[in-house]
Scaffold this motif. Structure first.
Motif, PDB file in Angstrom:
ATOM      1  N   ASP A   1       0.829  -1.206   0.000  1.00 17.23           N
ATOM      2  CA  ASP A   1       0.000   0.000   0.000  1.00 17.23           C
ATOM      3  C   ASP A   1       0.865   1.259   0.000  1.00 17.23           C
ATOM      4  O   ASP A   1       0.529   2.258  -0.649  1.00 17.23           O
ATOM      5  CB  ASP A   1      -0.926   0.020   1.221  1.00 17.23           C
ATOM      6  N   VAL A   2       1.971   1.217   0.732  1.00 15.95           N
ATOM      7  CA  VAL A   2       2.869   2.377   0.799  1.00 15.95           C
ATOM      8  C   VAL A   2       3.794   2.419  -0.412  1.00 15.95           C
ATOM      9  O   VAL A   2       3.890   3.437  -1.107  1.00 15.95           O
ATOM     10  CB  VAL A   2       3.709   2.349   2.097  1.00 15.95           C
ATOM     11  N   ASN A   3       4.480   1.304  -0.666  1.00 18.14           N
ATOM     12  CA  ASN A   3       5.555   1.286  -1.667  1.00 18.14           C
ATOM     13  C   ASN A   3       5.072   1.334  -3.108  1.00 18.14           C
ATOM     14  O   ASN A   3       5.811   1.777  -3.992  1.00 18.14           O
ATOM     15  CB  ASN A   3       6.420   0.035  -1.487  1.00 18.14           C
ATOM     16  N   LEU A   4       3.863   0.867  -3.360  1.00 17.21           N
ATOM     17  CA  LEU A   4       3.372   0.807  -4.739  1.00 17.21           C
ATOM     18  C   LEU A   4       2.071   1.577  -4.944  1.00 17.21           C
ATOM     19  O   LEU A   4       2.029   2.518  -5.724  1.00 17.21           O
ATOM     20  CB  LEU A   4       3.186  -0.651  -5.158  1.00 17.21           C
ATOM     21  N   PHE A   5       1.028   1.189  -4.223  1.00 18.11           N
ATOM     22  CA  PHE A   5      -0.270   1.810  -4.476  1.00 18.11           C
ATOM     23  C   PHE A   5      -0.310   3.268  -4.018  1.00 18.11           C
ATOM     24  O   PHE A   5      -0.991   4.098  -4.634  1.00 18.11           O
ATOM     25  CB  PHE A   5      -1.374   0.985  -3.822  1.00 18.11           C
ATOM     26  N   GLY A   6       0.419   3.580  -2.951  1.00 11.99           N
ATOM     27  CA  GLY A   6       0.505   4.973  -2.529  1.00 11.99           C
ATOM     28  C   GLY A   6       1.202   5.830  -3.571  1.00 11.99           C
ATOM     29  O   GLY A   6       0.814   6.984  -3.824  1.00 11.99           O
ATOM     30  N   VAL A   7       2.236   5.268  -4.192  1.00  9.77           N
ATOM     31  CA  VAL A   7       2.930   5.969  -5.271  1.00  9.77           C
ATOM     32  C   VAL A   7       1.980   6.199  -6.441  1.00  9.77           C
ATOM     33  O   VAL A   7       1.913   7.302  -7.003  1.00  9.77           O
ATOM     34  CB  VAL A   7       4.167   5.162  -5.732  1.00  9.77           C
ATOM     35  N   GLY A   8       1.244   5.158  -6.801  1.00 11.47           N
ATOM     36  CA  GLY A   8       0.284   5.297  -7.894  1.00 11.47           C
ATOM     37  C   GLY A   8      -0.757   6.362  -7.614  1.00 11.47           C
ATOM     38  O   GLY A   8      -1.139   7.128  -8.512  1.00 11.47           O
ATOM     39  N   SER A   9      -1.214   6.438  -6.372  1.00  7.90           N
ATOM     40  CA  SER A   9      -2.201   7.450  -5.993  1.00  7.90           C
ATOM     41  C   SER A   9      -1.634   8.856  -6.144  1.00  7.90           C
ATOM     42  O   SER A   9      -2.310   9.766  -6.656  1.00  7.90           O
ATOM     43  CB  SER A   9      -2.649   7.204  -4.546  1.00  7.90           C
ATOM     44  N   MET A  10      -0.392   9.057  -5.710  1.00  5.83           N
ATOM     45  CA  MET A  10       0.249  10.364  -5.851  1.00  5.83           C
ATOM     46  C   MET A  10       0.407  10.740  -7.322  1.00  5.83           C
ATOM     47  O   MET A  10       0.131  11.882  -7.728  1.00  5.83           O
ATOM     48  CB  MET A  10       1.616  10.359  -5.167  1.00  5.83           C
ATOM     49  N   ILE A  11       0.848   9.793  -8.130  1.00  4.61           N
ATOM     50  CA  ILE A  11       1.061  10.065  -9.552  1.00  4.61           C
ATOM     51  C   ILE A  11      -0.256  10.451 -10.223  1.00  4.61           C
ATOM     52  O   ILE A  11      -0.328  11.445 -10.962  1.00  4.61           O
ATOM     53  CB  ILE A  11       1.675   8.836 -10.241  1.00  4.61           C
ATOM     54  N   LYS A  12      -1.311   9.676  -9.986  1.00  3.85           N
ATOM     55  CA  LYS A  12      -2.598   9.937 -10.628  1.00  3.85           C
ATOM     56  C   LYS A  12      -3.160  11.303 -10.248  1.00  3.85           C
ATOM     57  O   LYS A  12      -3.848  11.940 -11.048  1.00  3.85           O
ATOM     58  CB  LYS A  12      -3.600   8.845 -10.242  1.00  3.85           C
ATOM     59  N   THR A  13      -2.838  11.755  -9.044  1.00  2.00           N
ATOM     60  CA  THR A  13      -3.399  13.014  -8.561  1.00  2.00           C
ATOM     61  C   THR A  13      -2.609  14.220  -9.049  1.00  2.00           C
ATOM     62  O   THR A  13      -3.176  15.304  -9.249  1.00  2.00           O
ATOM     63  CB  THR A  13      -3.456  13.009  -7.019  1.00  2.00           C
ATOM     64  N   VAL A  14      -1.319  14.049  -9.280  1.00  2.00           N
ATOM     65  CA  VAL A  14      -0.471  15.161  -9.721  1.00  2.00           C
ATOM     66  C   VAL A  14      -0.403  15.263 -11.244  1.00  2.00           C
ATOM     67  O   VAL A  14      -0.250  16.357 -11.800  1.00  2.00           O
ATOM     68  CB  VAL A  14       0.948  15.031  -9.126  1.00  2.00           C
ATOM     69  N   LEU A  15      -0.541  14.150 -11.938  1.00  2.00           N
ATOM     70  CA  LEU A  15      -0.352  14.139 -13.389  1.00  2.00           C
ATOM     71  C   LEU A  15      -1.253  15.099 -14.169  1.00  2.00           C
ATOM     72  O   LEU A  15      -0.791  15.695 -15.152  1.00  2.00           O
ATOM     73  CB  LEU A  15      -0.541  12.722 -13.935  1.00  2.00           C
ATOM     74  N   PRO A  16      -2.522  15.268 -13.806  1.00  2.00           N
ATOM     75  CA  PRO A  16      -3.360  16.153 -14.627  1.00  2.00           C
ATOM     76  C   PRO A  16      -2.783  17.548 -14.831  1.00  2.00           C
ATOM     77  O   PRO A  16      -2.822  18.077 -15.952  1.00  2.00           O
ATOM     78  CB  PRO A  16      -4.685  16.195 -13.841  1.00  2.00           C
ATOM     79  N   GLN A  17      -2.219  18.144 -13.783  1.00  3.06           N
ATOM     80  CA  GLN A  17      -1.666  19.491 -13.965  1.00  3.06           C
ATOM     81  C   GLN A  17      -0.372  19.457 -14.771  1.00  3.06           C
ATOM     82  O   GLN A  17      -0.063  20.401 -15.503  1.00  3.06           O
ATOM     83  CB  GLN A  17      -1.443  20.189 -12.620  1.00  3.06           C
ATOM     84  N   MET A  18       0.407  18.377 -14.665  1.00  3.59           N
ATOM     85  CA  MET A  18       1.610  18.248 -15.490  1.00  3.59           C
ATOM     86  C   MET A  18       1.240  18.076 -16.960  1.00  3.59           C
ATOM     87  O   MET A  18       1.885  18.646 -17.847  1.00  3.59           O
ATOM     88  CB  MET A  18       2.461  17.073 -15.008  1.00  3.59           C
ATOM     89  N   ARG A  19       0.207  17.278 -17.219  1.00  2.00           N
ATOM     90  CA  ARG A  19      -0.240  17.088 -18.602  1.00  2.00           C
ATOM     91  C   ARG A  19      -0.732  18.403 -19.192  1.00  2.00           C
ATOM     92  O   ARG A  19      -0.467  18.717 -20.352  1.00  2.00           O
ATOM     93  CB  ARG A  19      -1.352  16.039 -18.671  1.00  2.00           C
ATOM     94  N   GLN A  20      -1.449  19.175 -18.389  1.00  2.00           N
ATOM     95  CA  GLN A  20      -1.975  20.445 -18.873  1.00  2.00           C
ATOM     96  C   GLN A  20      -0.852  21.406 -19.240  1.00  2.00           C
ATOM     97  O   GLN A  20      -0.936  22.119 -20.250  1.00  2.00           O
ATOM     98  CB  GLN A  20      -2.874  21.078 -17.801  1.00  2.00           C
ATOM     99  N   ARG A  21       0.224  21.410 -18.444  1.00  2.00           N
ATOM    100  CA  ARG A  21       1.359  22.307 -18.709  1.00  2.00           C
ATOM    101  C   ARG A  21       2.332  21.729 -19.721  1.00  2.00           C
ATOM    102  O   ARG A  21       3.212  22.435 -20.207  1.00  2.00           O
ATOM    103  CB  ARG A  21       2.127  22.593 -17.418  1.00  2.00           C
TER     104      ARG A  21
END
Length: 291
Positions: free
Chosen positions: A111-131
């Motif tokens: 949950d920490v090492n993999l799925f938590g990372v995935g959660s962070m990526i999915k939440t931050v990516l939209p603004q990176m994609r927009q820019r």
């Protein structure tokens, strides 16, 4: 090497209460970047933020809680304006034989090492994609390159992170978003056993004493004497992000480099020696290299 540095860039780093996360935050803030320093207990990073007043700000974050992840990304963006670099450093270890490992503890680690990372990526990516810009750094391990007795499930979590990161890189690189996997070997981040981020259950079966037991003993003996300097590792990560030729895999430490070269030789050996038998499984009329 060309360096691109802008104090306007905002870094969000997970797991800053100690170890490598704290070291990365120090290196980032000392260069004049703005940095969101996160930890489950913000009290553990107050001194760090105080040392870089104006550049650093603390945010409470539990990467295993989607609500916490959503909230921190909103709050960091509201405070700093955007997130340019996401460093997924938060992680925990679990050291026991595959047979003796506790399923609940192993799932918590994933949950920490993999799925938590995935959660962070999915939440931050939209603004990176927009820019059409951004950099994601996922902290794996030399244990994601080569496996050892006693760390099978930990190896699995880090190998999974490497696989996720490689797929992500191929999905977003054409959008101007870069991905780097940092793979450190032994860093001097722990002085003794008993760390809350470090599970080491007892070995119950005598059969595992020569393998699991030996590795556990060596691991405990290494505390306080690990070869890697977390501050230098943090510096290397910042250099990789600043470089236009940032690597996908960043090996940190002599052992990590050795394991990477060793794995490359092993893969080439197995593919070459068994090449005829391996390729014979395809249909005769098959064309190309389909998945």
């Amino acid at each position: 090497m060309t360096i691109v540095r802008s104090a306007d860039k905002v870094w969000l780093i997970t797991g800053c209460s100690s170890g490598l996360g704290r070291a990365i935050a120090k290196q980032v803030a000392s260069r004049g970047y703005r940095v969101a320093v996160t930890a489950r207990d913000v009290g553990s990073v107050k001194d760090l933020v105080a040392s870089y007043e104006g550049a650093a700000r603390a945010f409470a974050l539990d990467v295993t809680d989607p609500t916490s992840v959503d909230r921190v990304v909103v709050d960091v963006t509201a405070h700093f304006g955007q997130i340019d670099v996401l460093v997924n450093n938060a992680g925990i270890g679990y050291f026991g034989s595959v047979e003796e490992s506790d399923e609940r503890d192993v799932r918590r680690m994933f949950d920490v090492n993999l799925f938590g990372v995935g959660s962070m990526i999915k939440t931050v990516l939209p603004q990176m994609r927009q820019r059409r810009s951004g950099h994601i750094v996922n902290v794996a391990s030399a244990g994601g390159i080569v496996a050892f007795p006693a760390v099978g499930y930990y190896n699995a979590s880090k190998w999974a992170l490497l696989g996720l990161s490689e797929a992500l890189q191929k999905e977003v690189q054409h959008l101007g978003i870069r991905v780097t996997v940092a793979a450190p070997s032994g860093l001097r981040v722990r002085q003794a056993a008993g760390d809350a981020h470090f599970e080491m259950p007892d070995t119950r079966y005598e059969d595992y004493v020569p393998t699991v037991g030996a590795i556990r003993h060596a691991l405990i003996e290494s505390f306080g004497r690990q070869p890697g300097d977390p501050l230098l590792a943090g510096d290397a990560i910042v250099q990789a992000v600043e470089s236009p030729e940032s690597p996908f895999r960043l090996f940190l430490g002599r052992a990590a480099v050795k394991y990477a070269k060793q794995r490359a030789v092993e893969l080439l050996h197995d593919a070459t020696v068994w090449e005829e038998i391996s390729e014979a499984v395809d249909y005769e009329d098959a064309r190309g290299e389909a998945l």
